[in-house]
Design an enzyme around this catalytic site. Sequence first.
Site: not given
Length: 242
Positions: A117, A146
Amino acid sequence: MAQEIQKENNDHLVQSSDPEHPANLIPDLCRRFYNWGWVTGTGGGTSIRRDNHIFIAPSGVQKEMMKSDNIFVLEFPTPKYPPSDRKYIRKPLDLKPSACTPLFLAAFERGAGCCIHTHSQWAVLVTLLVEREKGPNAYFEISNIEQIKGIPRGKGKGMMGFYDTLRIPIIDNTAFEEDLTGSLEKAMEEYPDTYAVLVRRHGIYVWGDDVVKAKTQCESLDYLFQLAVEMHKLGLPWVKET
């Protein structure tokens, strides 16, 4: 007496010379995340599941100063609620468990091996841009970049491709971290292939099958969020029109 207290608190669970041990990995990861600007103050958190044990960073400890003996250990599985029913088998003295604990448990119940987190500014900014441009119920999406290849398509489905569109659900923030659990679990159900959930004006939860996958996915997402903010400045669309 001191030896008895140490034995009763199962301190041996966080004592290892192995750098890959969760109790050593979590402080190392937290220092890296602090240096990368993903966590400041004592915000954010990290948790690792190893077999039937869950290792969790504590609440209220500066991320760059964290040590292995600060780590909490839970038996797994364990109840999310009420907190008093959680099966802690190792608690650091004078520290509080992470408020992220039930959210980490939600990821582990779905097979994750690590959950991260962060309070990344780029994650926060994209939640605000999505809300302004698409409304409060919209998700973040981006394609033809990409770095999308660093994100899984879903469990057992391989990795995403350059031409795929990545979608990350966004949930509203709450006054208390633990109150996010229901919304996080709902997002997991609605987006069963996702490995991340954004929290508006707050940050992001990212999980993976193991530590390496969770970390690299978090890195890829943060790159994509920063790129999305810069693309927005230039008037470039996040999803390429076909």
